[in-house]
Enzyme design. Structure first.
Site, mmCIF file in Angstrom:
data_model
loop_
_atom_site.group_PDB
_atom_site.id
_atom_site.type_symbol
_atom_site.label_atom_id
_atom_site.label_comp_id
_atom_site.label_asym_id
_atom_site.label_seq_id
_atom_site.Cartn_x
_atom_site.Cartn_y
_atom_site.Cartn_z
ATOM 1 N N GLY A 139 46.580 33.371 0.347
ATOM 2 C CA GLY A 139 47.612 34.133 0.298
ATOM 3 C C GLY A 139 47.695 35.490 1.422
ATOM 4 C CB THR A 182 49.556 28.466 -6.436
ATOM 5 O OG1 THR A 182 48.751 29.300 -6.553
ATOM 6 C CG2 THR A 182 50.908 28.756 -5.958
ATOM 7 C CG ASP A 198 51.307 33.536 -0.511
ATOM 8 O OD1 ASP A 198 50.221 33.334 -1.592
ATOM 9 O OD2 ASP A 198 51.809 32.498 -0.148
ATOM 10 N N GLY A 240 48.497 28.650 -0.856
ATOM 11 C CA GLY A 240 47.357 28.701 0.091
ATOM 12 C C GLY A 240 46.716 29.776 0.135
ATOM 13 N NE ARG A 294 45.021 37.817 -3.597
ATOM 14 C CZ ARG A 294 45.437 36.902 -3.498
ATOM 15 N NH1 ARG A 294 46.147 36.349 -4.547
ATOM 16 N NH2 ARG A 294 45.516 35.955 -2.393
HETATM 17 N N1 ASP Z 1 48.867 31.523 -2.664
HETATM 18 C C1 ASP Z 1 48.257 31.928 -3.623
HETATM 19 C C2 ASP Z 1 47.536 33.571 -3.653
HETATM 20 O O1 ASP Z 1 47.041 33.800 -2.705
HETATM 21 C C3 ASP Z 1 47.100 30.903 -4.090
HETATM 22 C C4 ASP Z 1 47.366 29.541 -4.000
HETATM 23 O O2 ASP Z 1 48.404 29.327 -3.639
HETATM 24 O O3 ASP Z 1 46.778 28.672 -4.645
HETATM 25 O O4 ASP Z 1 47.969 34.124 -4.669
#
Ligand code: ASP
Length: 291
Positions: A216, A163, A194, A214, A191
């Protein structure tokens, strides 16, 4: 005049050793391109969007080209931009394939709506002149191989490691944040994580700008980004605020990740509770990157 700064991340997670150098270099390139906007007197919003656009175009990250796929093998993009000066924000969630979702969010920044989702969001983007790509246009071989491992073979998803996000402070001292992602590999159709949610994965005001990465669901439930902004506003040292909120997400909401934070007058701050997080930074004194 303020000291302009720009910070990017390429995702918190467990990046394999073979990809680490490419991750680091990609962050450095994005930081330098975003930094060039600031060096020319551009706004923090334009700088973060430029940096995120570079990261979306790089197939190594989980945003734009090469992004993670949902359980059915489809692209579903999440993105947000926020301007700390005006407090305007725009997010798009569960968006169809578009080359640079961050530019769509930027284009929507002055509109009334803060979050558009699904097919209607994609139609709005088309109405604004952005080209919807074919279903497979952003899918790379590497993403397909990871999808097979996670969805077909039932391997645990390396949720992150890709991300992307940026925070910037321009010469006038204004802040901005942007985050873009394909979400988690093998996620449930529809889905939303965050990243496109203001106050969870993305936030900016006059005190600070935050872009998170992270697990989410934990970042959404803990209202991650705005907690950091409030802690800083009420006087907590920014590095302590970031660490404290990351630990709270881990201990109380059972999710790990990381974030980049920039304040109105301080140095760039990064931290993570994952094995790694790729980052890049730019200031008028130079640029750098780490993983
Ligand atoms: N935060 C992102 C999500 O949950 C995933 C990531 O940060 O890798 O969509």
């Amino acid at each position: 005049m303020s000291h302009p700064l720009l910070l990017v991340h390429g995702g918190a997670g467990n990046v394999p050793a073979s990809s680490q150098e490419a991750h680091r270099l990609g962050c450095q390139e994005a930081a330098e391109k975003g930094g060039a906007v600031l060096a020319d007197g551009g706004t923090a919003v334009e700088a973060v969007c430029t940096a995120v656009e570079v990261l979306e175009d790089n197939p190594i990250y989980n945003a734009g080209l090469g992004c993670a796929l949902d359980m059915e093998g489809r692209v579903s993009l999440d993105v947000a931009v926020m301007c700390g000066q005006t407090l305007e924000a725009a997010g798009l969630a569960a968006l169809s394939p578009f080359k640079n979702p961050v530019r769509i969010a930027q284009r929507l920044l002055h509109e009334k709506e803060v979050l558009l989702a699904g097919e209607e969001a994609s139609r709005r983007a088309e109405a604004l002149g952005f080209e919807r790509l074919s279903a497979h246009a952003l899918i790379t071989e590497k993403a397909m191989a990871q999808w097979r491992k996670v969805v077909r073979d039932g391997e645990c998803a390396n949720f992150a490691g890709g991300t992307v996000g940026a925070v910037a402070r321009d010469a006038q001292g204004f802040l901005a944040a942007a985050t873009s992602t394909g979400g988690t590999m093998g996620k449930a159709p529809g889905r939303v994580g965050d990243s496109p949610l203001i106050g969870a994965g993305t936030f900016a005001n006059e005190h600070c700008a935050v872009s998170a990465t992270g697990e989410g669901e934990a970042f959404v439930r803990s209202c991650f980004a705005v907690r950091i902004a409030d802690a800083i506003r009420y006087g907590q040292k920014p590095s302590e605020a970031l660490l404290h909120v990351l630990m709270r997400v881990k201990d109380r909401y059972h999710g790990v990740g990381g974030a980049i934070v920039l304040t109105a007058d301080g140095d760039p701050i990064t931290n993570h509770t994952t094995p790694g997080m790729s980052c890049g930074w730019w200031s008028p004194d130079g640029s750098g990157s780490s993983i």
